[in-house]
Design a protein around this motif. Structure first.
Motif, PDB file in Angstrom:
ATOM      1  N   LEU A 537       1.120 -11.275  -6.409  1.00  0.00           N
ATOM      2  CA  LEU A 537       0.790 -10.572  -7.655  1.00  0.00           C
ATOM      3  C   LEU A 537       0.840  -9.057  -7.441  1.00  0.00           C
ATOM      4  CD1 LEU A 537      -2.191 -12.727  -8.981  1.00  0.00           C
ATOM      5  CD2 LEU A 537       0.025 -12.422 -10.092  1.00  0.00           C
ATOM      6  N   SER A 538       0.279  -8.610  -6.315  1.00  0.00           N
ATOM      7  CA  SER A 538       0.278  -7.175  -6.018  1.00  0.00           C
ATOM      8  C   SER A 538       1.696  -6.648  -5.879  1.00  0.00           C
ATOM      9  CB  SER A 538      -0.504  -6.916  -4.718  1.00  0.00           C
ATOM     10  OG  SER A 538      -1.817  -7.405  -4.820  1.00  0.00           O
ATOM     11  N   GLU A 539       2.547  -7.403  -5.181  1.00  0.00           N
ATOM     12  CA  GLU A 539       3.936  -6.981  -5.008  1.00  0.00           C
ATOM     13  C   GLU A 539       4.652  -6.858  -6.346  1.00  0.00           C
ATOM     14  OE1 GLU A 539       8.080  -8.728  -3.065  1.00  0.00           O
ATOM     15  OE2 GLU A 539       6.145  -9.527  -2.400  1.00  0.00           O
ATOM     16  N   ALA A 540       4.419  -7.838  -7.237  1.00  0.00           N
ATOM     17  CA  ALA A 540       5.092  -7.818  -8.538  1.00  0.00           C
ATOM     18  C   ALA A 540       4.679  -6.605  -9.367  1.00  0.00           C
ATOM     19  CB  ALA A 540       4.786  -9.109  -9.294  1.00  0.00           C
ATOM     20  N   ASP A 544       7.076  -3.304 -10.335  1.00  0.00           N
ATOM     21  CA  ASP A 544       7.362  -3.129 -11.761  1.00  0.00           C
ATOM     22  C   ASP A 544       6.887  -1.790 -12.308  1.00  0.00           C
ATOM     23  OD1 ASP A 544       8.629  -5.511 -11.935  1.00  0.00           O
ATOM     24  OD2 ASP A 544       6.993  -6.619 -12.872  1.00  0.00           O
ATOM     25  N   ILE A 545       5.878  -1.172 -11.646  1.00  0.00           N
ATOM     26  CA  ILE A 545       5.417   0.134 -12.142  1.00  0.00           C
ATOM     27  C   ILE A 545       6.120   1.288 -11.417  1.00  0.00           C
ATOM     28  CG2 ILE A 545       3.167  -0.780 -12.807  1.00  0.00           C
ATOM     29  CD1 ILE A 545       1.967   0.460 -10.314  1.00  0.00           C
ATOM     30  N   GLY A 546       7.129   0.948 -10.585  1.00  0.00           N
ATOM     31  CA  GLY A 546       7.981   1.991 -10.039  1.00  0.00           C
ATOM     32  C   GLY A 546       7.802   2.338  -8.584  1.00  0.00           C
ATOM     33  N   VAL A 547       6.931   1.621  -7.844  1.00  0.00           N
ATOM     34  CA  VAL A 547       6.775   1.891  -6.413  1.00  0.00           C
ATOM     35  C   VAL A 547       7.987   1.328  -5.669  1.00  0.00           C
ATOM     36  CG1 VAL A 547       5.315   1.554  -4.389  1.00  0.00           C
ATOM     37  CG2 VAL A 547       4.280   1.820  -6.659  1.00  0.00           C
ATOM     38  N   ALA A 548       8.496   2.067  -4.693  1.00  0.00           N
ATOM     39  CA  ALA A 548       9.670   1.631  -3.938  1.00  0.00           C
ATOM     40  C   ALA A 548       9.386   0.325  -3.196  1.00  0.00           C
ATOM     41  CB  ALA A 548      10.088   2.718  -2.948  1.00  0.00           C
ATOM     42  N   MET A 549      10.412  -0.543  -3.116  1.00  0.00           N
ATOM     43  CA  MET A 549      10.254  -1.864  -2.512  1.00  0.00           C
ATOM     44  C   MET A 549       9.859  -1.782  -1.032  1.00  0.00           C
ATOM     45  SD  MET A 549      10.306  -5.159  -2.788  1.00  0.00           S
ATOM     46  CE  MET A 549      11.184  -5.526  -4.323  1.00  0.00           C
ATOM     47  N   ILE A 553       6.590  -3.703   0.602  1.00  0.00           N
ATOM     48  CA  ILE A 553       6.687  -4.791   1.575  1.00  0.00           C
ATOM     49  C   ILE A 553       5.900  -4.449   2.836  1.00  0.00           C
ATOM     50  CG2 ILE A 553       8.277  -6.046   3.082  1.00  0.00           C
ATOM     51  CD1 ILE A 553      10.349  -5.885   0.857  1.00  0.00           C
ATOM     52  N   ALA A 554       5.986  -3.191   3.284  1.00  0.00           N
ATOM     53  CA  ALA A 554       5.253  -2.781   4.484  1.00  0.00           C
ATOM     54  C   ALA A 554       3.749  -2.920   4.268  1.00  0.00           C
ATOM     55  CB  ALA A 554       5.614  -1.344   4.839  1.00  0.00           C
ATOM     56  N   SER A 555       3.280  -2.492   3.106  1.00  0.00           N
ATOM     57  CA  SER A 555       1.842  -2.580   2.846  1.00  0.00           C
ATOM     58  C   SER A 555       1.392  -4.031   2.701  1.00  0.00           C
ATOM     59  CB  SER A 555       1.481  -1.794   1.577  1.00  0.00           C
ATOM     60  OG  SER A 555       2.096  -2.368   0.439  1.00  0.00           O
ATOM     61  N   ILE A 556       2.248  -4.894   2.146  1.00  0.00           N
ATOM     62  CA  ILE A 556       1.925  -6.330   2.026  1.00  0.00           C
ATOM     63  C   ILE A 556       1.765  -6.934   3.415  1.00  0.00           C
ATOM     64  CG2 ILE A 556       2.841  -8.581   1.357  1.00  0.00           C
ATOM     65  CD1 ILE A 556       1.805  -7.050  -1.013  1.00  0.00           C
ATOM     66  N   HIS A 557       2.716  -6.602   4.314  1.00  0.00           N
ATOM     67  CA  HIS A 557       2.619  -7.112   5.683  1.00  0.00           C
ATOM     68  C   HIS A 557       1.358  -6.591   6.370  1.00  0.00           C
ATOM     69  CE1 HIS A 557       6.252  -9.424   6.173  1.00  0.00           C
ATOM     70  NE2 HIS A 557       6.988  -8.454   5.643  1.00  0.00           N
TER      71      HIS A 557
END
Length: 586
Positions: A537-540, A544-549, A553-557
């Motif tokens: 959910l956080s990644e989506a 969608d609000i414009g943060v670079a992919m 992904i780094a912060s998710i990991h």
């Protein structure tokens, strides 16, 4: 003074029953003996044909034996009522309608087909047609009380067994009336009485359903508002007892009312709470019933006629298993589950004893013959858990042959336990990265669906060591547990870690607490569903609000690693299992 000792019957009986439940049964469990057999053996030991016969010579044995089996019969009947009530709670009217083919097509074919063959065999041995038919109908019944405690109702075999057993429970009343009509004594019955009872019974059931749908939600809502578990339990028992008495009052079996009561409560939002409260009482009452079965075993007659009883039981089991398996196979069920269900339903039933008693009362069967078949029935009930194991083993062999279990010449591959949605997704990812896999599931429906979708899936119980060994677990790069059964997952993780210390075990966890339990059991990795859903959910939202992919992904990991450390700390791990470094996918 010793001769004047007269133990209070109710208290001494309670001592025996609670002693069996609290002390003896755990001892049986320690040696992996099913409680069903344990309770029956206790009934044999403490009953009037066991130690109970020594009470006149050794009065103190009266405190640890049950001399009068009839005193426990009401409690045994209540156990069966609670069992059927519990079955009703697990069903619904919609699900029951979906099972109508099993209940009203397969059920009659299985019951009357087995009865006809048994009756023909008894006629060939010299019994009169009415006597042979009475015995055939009695012995063709299968044990609702035991079968549905052994097999889960949400499996294909469980659903099949439930369908046939429900028809048999419905058919008990017509069978008893039929025997009365054929009777050669004073207690015969006529067609008018039979039809009147069925009509009145149908009306009572309709009234119960109508009142249940309108009043039960209100009744349980009021009980819930009191926040008193005692009042909630009282309301539950009130419903099941009232429904059972209503059907018994018009000549139907009380278990019909109990089943209807369970179905009515299953339609409300309170069914989970009711099921949890009733379950302990249901298990103890069923134990009382099993003790009464053991107490009916006359050891002297059993010793004198061991050969006759053994042959009779073997013939009944073979006929019922063959007829049931054949009918289910012709009805569209696959060979493995059809045979497993047939073997599981092969034993006579607790209701066999009721039908035998009715046949004796109308002089269709003489008391000596009834005692012989009662012993056969009691022995059949005793070995029902063993038959269930035999059925599973035969079904596993057939499935492994049909589904292509790997042999020693095949290479290592990841074993996925569970062929549901999560297991199939894991298989997709392994195929994407060119890794071999095999999925195993104890649900034949899920296995068949996965195979139709092109997945390599087999039917089997991963909890059994022989299944995983035939899959090559000792060579597997990893085992992935995807089933949504927390307790079973922990047990399987602990078992795998104990047998294969270096195996990579990745397990699906329900939440963070469950993940910690899996780590304690020995999992290499435990992935909480709630955590992964939150991260996705956080990644989506971030993308969608414009943060670079890349940063997302780094912060998710990073967040995933933080949670993993927290889970391990919460699990208070005694050790970290040594990870295997073979090919485990990307």
């Amino acid at each position: 003074m010793t001769e004047g000792i007269e133990p209070t019957s109710m208290l001494s009986d309670a001592l025996v029953i609670l002693g069996a439940a609290g002390l003896v049964i755990p001892l049986f469990a320690r040696f992996r003996i099913t409680p069903v057999i344990g309770f029956i053996l206790i009934g044999v030991a403490v009953g009037p044909f066991g130690l109970g016969r020594l009470v006149p010579e050794v009065p103190w044995l009266g405190y640890v034996t049950i001399a009068h089996a009839e005193a426990l019969e009401p409690f045994a009947e209540f156990g069966i009522v609670l069992l059927l009530f519990g079955i009703g709670l697990e069903l619904s009217f919609k699900r029951l309608a979906a099972m109508r083919s099993l209940i009203f097509r397969m059920g009659p074919m299985e019951l009357f087909g087995s009865a006809a063959l048994i009756a023909l065999g008894l006629m060939a041995l010299g019994n009169s047609p009415p006597t042979a038919l009475a015995l055939g109908l009695a012995l063709s019944l299968s044990s609702t009380a035991l079968v549905l405690r052994i097999v889960r109702a949400d499996t294909q075999v469980g659903r099949t067994a439930l369908g046939t057993l429900l028809f048999e429970d419905i058919a008990i009343v017509p069978i008893i009336f039929l025997l009365g009509a054929m009777g050669r004594g004073d207690q015969t019955t006529d067609l008018h009485t039979f039809l009147t009872t069925l009509g009145t019974g149908a009306l009572v059931v309709a009234v119960l359903i109508l009142f249940g749908r309108t009043l039960l939600p209100y009744l349980f809502a009021q009980a819930a508002r009191t926040k008193s578990s005692e009042i909630f339990l009282a309301a539950s028992l009130l419903v099941v007892i009232a429904a059972s008495l209503a059907t018994a009052a018009v000549g139907l079996s009380p278990i019909v009312g109990a089943l209807v009561a369970g179905l009515m409560i299953a339609e409300t939002e309170f069914h989970g709470e009711v099921e949890g409260m009733i379950d302990p009482f249901k298990g103890l009452a069923l134990g009382v019933f099993l003790i009464t079965i053991g107490m009916s075993l006359n050891l002297e007659v059993l010793w004198q006629r061991t050969w006759d009883i053994s042959v009779a039981l073997a013939l009944v089991l073979v006929i019922k298993a063959a007829v049931t398996s054949a009918i289910l196979r012709l009805g569209g069920l696959r060979t493995a589950p059809a045979i497993e269900a047939g073997v599981l339903l092969a034993s006579p039933s607790e209701t066999t004893l009721i039908v035998l008693t009715s046949a004796v009362s109308v002089n269709l069967i003489n008391p000596d013959a009834a005692q012989f078949w009662q012993i056969v029935t009691a022995l059949g009930l005793t070995i029902t858990p063993l038959l269930a194991r035999l059925g599973r083993k035969v079904a596993s062999r057939i499935s492994s042959g049909d589904d292509g279990m790997i042999d020693d010449g095949d290479g290592p591959r990841v074993i996925i336990v569970g062929a549901g949605r999560v297991g199939r997704l894991v298989a997709d990812m392994l195929v994407t990265h060119e890794r071999s896999y095999v999925a195993v599931d104890a649900d034949a429906d899920l296995t068949e669906r996965a195979r139709r979708m092109g997945y390599l899936a087999i039917f089997g119980d991963a909890g059994r060591a022989d299944v995983l060994r035939r899959l090559g677990v000792e060579r597997a790069p990893a085992v992935v547990l995807t089933m949504d059964q927390p307790v079973l997952a922990e047990r399987l993780v602990a078992k795998l870690r104990d047998e294969f210390p270096e195996l990579l075990i990745v397990a699906r966890a329900r939440d963070v607490a469950h993940a910690a339990s899996l780590y304690r059991a020995g999992a290499s990795h435990a992935v909480p569903e709630t955590l992964e859903a939150s991260l996705q959910l956080s990644e989506a939202v971030l993308t969608d609000i414009g943060v670079a992919m890349g940063p997302v992904i780094a912060s998710i990991h990073e967040k995933r690693d933080e949670f993993r450390v927290e889970i391990e700390r919460e699990g208070a791990l005694d050790y970290r299992p040594k990870l295997r470094t073979g090919p485990t996918g990307d």
